[in-house]
Design an enzyme around this catalytic site. Structure first.
Site, PDB file in Angstrom:
ATOM      1  N   GLU A  64      -4.625   0.402   0.412  1.00  0.00           N
ATOM      2  CA  GLU A  64      -3.513   1.212  -0.095  1.00  0.00           C
ATOM      3  C   GLU A  64      -2.865   0.605  -1.343  1.00  0.00           C
ATOM      4  O   GLU A  64      -2.472   1.316  -2.263  1.00  0.00           O
ATOM      5  CB  GLU A  64      -2.459   1.375   1.014  1.00  0.00           C
ATOM      6  CG  GLU A  64      -1.411   2.434   0.689  1.00  0.00           C
ATOM      7  CD  GLU A  64      -0.562   2.768   1.910  1.00  0.00           C
ATOM      8  OE1 GLU A  64      -1.137   3.130   2.958  1.00  0.00           O
ATOM      9  OE2 GLU A  64       0.670   2.647   1.822  1.00  0.00           O
ATOM     10  N   ASP A  65      -2.744  -0.701  -1.388  1.00  0.00           N
ATOM     11  CA  ASP A  65      -1.936  -1.329  -2.444  1.00  0.00           C
ATOM     12  C   ASP A  65      -2.721  -2.155  -3.456  1.00  0.00           C
ATOM     13  O   ASP A  65      -2.129  -2.666  -4.418  1.00  0.00           O
ATOM     14  CB  ASP A  65      -0.879  -2.244  -1.813  1.00  0.00           C
ATOM     15  CG  ASP A  65       0.177  -1.450  -1.066  1.00  0.00           C
ATOM     16  OD1 ASP A  65       0.330  -0.255  -1.350  1.00  0.00           O
ATOM     17  OD2 ASP A  65       0.836  -2.029  -0.198  1.00  0.00           O
TER      18      ASP A  65
END
Ligand code: ZN
Length: 182
Positions: A64-65
């Site tokens: 996600e990051d």
């Protein structure tokens, strides 16, 4: 690969991937602090026998990051770890409000491992808001985050009493601090 070796590899991998990232709190803690806290919560409340669960806890924000892909996780840590991480990964092509809504809707359908990672993640996030809140967050925004996190965790209940109880304890601290309706 031994269990311990797999876990320390996940730690090294996550630390490298998140090197330039900081937490949003006023102290701008290194991101890895959050990941270690999540793994610690999982060890405390499960005994730590499931090494894939701990690796997924360490890696839960990589896709996600950071620029990590599912394929990379499969190659390094196997399908099981990659699957758990993907279950904890929001679809970033969607607007933020929709992603948050989907976390609530989808939580009850996740695997037990993903539910435990999500609960540990929310516990860590609430603790950080209490001890080192993002400087630009109003009390309203903190309350909103707490209320949303509770809805997600309510959808994860039934798989680990310890994590549920720890979430409830942190949530109650927020209720006290922000004067929220419980
Ligand atoms: Zn996280």
């Amino acid at each position: 690969m031994t269990d311990l070796k797999k876990l320390t590899r996940a730690m090294t991998f996550a630390a490298q991937k998140h090197t330039d990232q900081r937490r949003k709190g006023e102290r701008a803690e290194p991101y890895v602090n959050h990941l270690i806290e999540v793994v610690d919560l999982l060890v405390q409340h499960t005994g730590g026998a499931d090494i894939d669960l701990l690796c997924a806890g360490m890696l839960h924000d990589t896709v996600e990051d950071t620029k990590t892909t599912r394929e990379e996780l499969v190659r390094e840590f196997g399908e099981n770890v990659a699957d758990i991480v993907m279950e904890c990964t929001d679809d970033k092509s969607l607007p933020k409000a929709e992603r948050k809504r989907l976390q609530i809707v989808n939580a009850p359908h996740k695997s037990d491992a993903a539910k435990m990672v999500k609960m540990a993640d929310k516990i860590s996030n609430l603790k950080t808001i209490l001890t080192s809140p993002p400087p630009d967050w109003t009390e309203d925004r903190k309350q909103e985050y707490f209320a949303w996190a509770k809805q997600v965790v309510d959808g994860c209940r039934g798989v680990n009493k310890g994590l549920e109880a720890e979430f409830d304890t942190v949530f109650k601290k927020g209720v006290k601090q922000f004067g929220m309706a419980a």
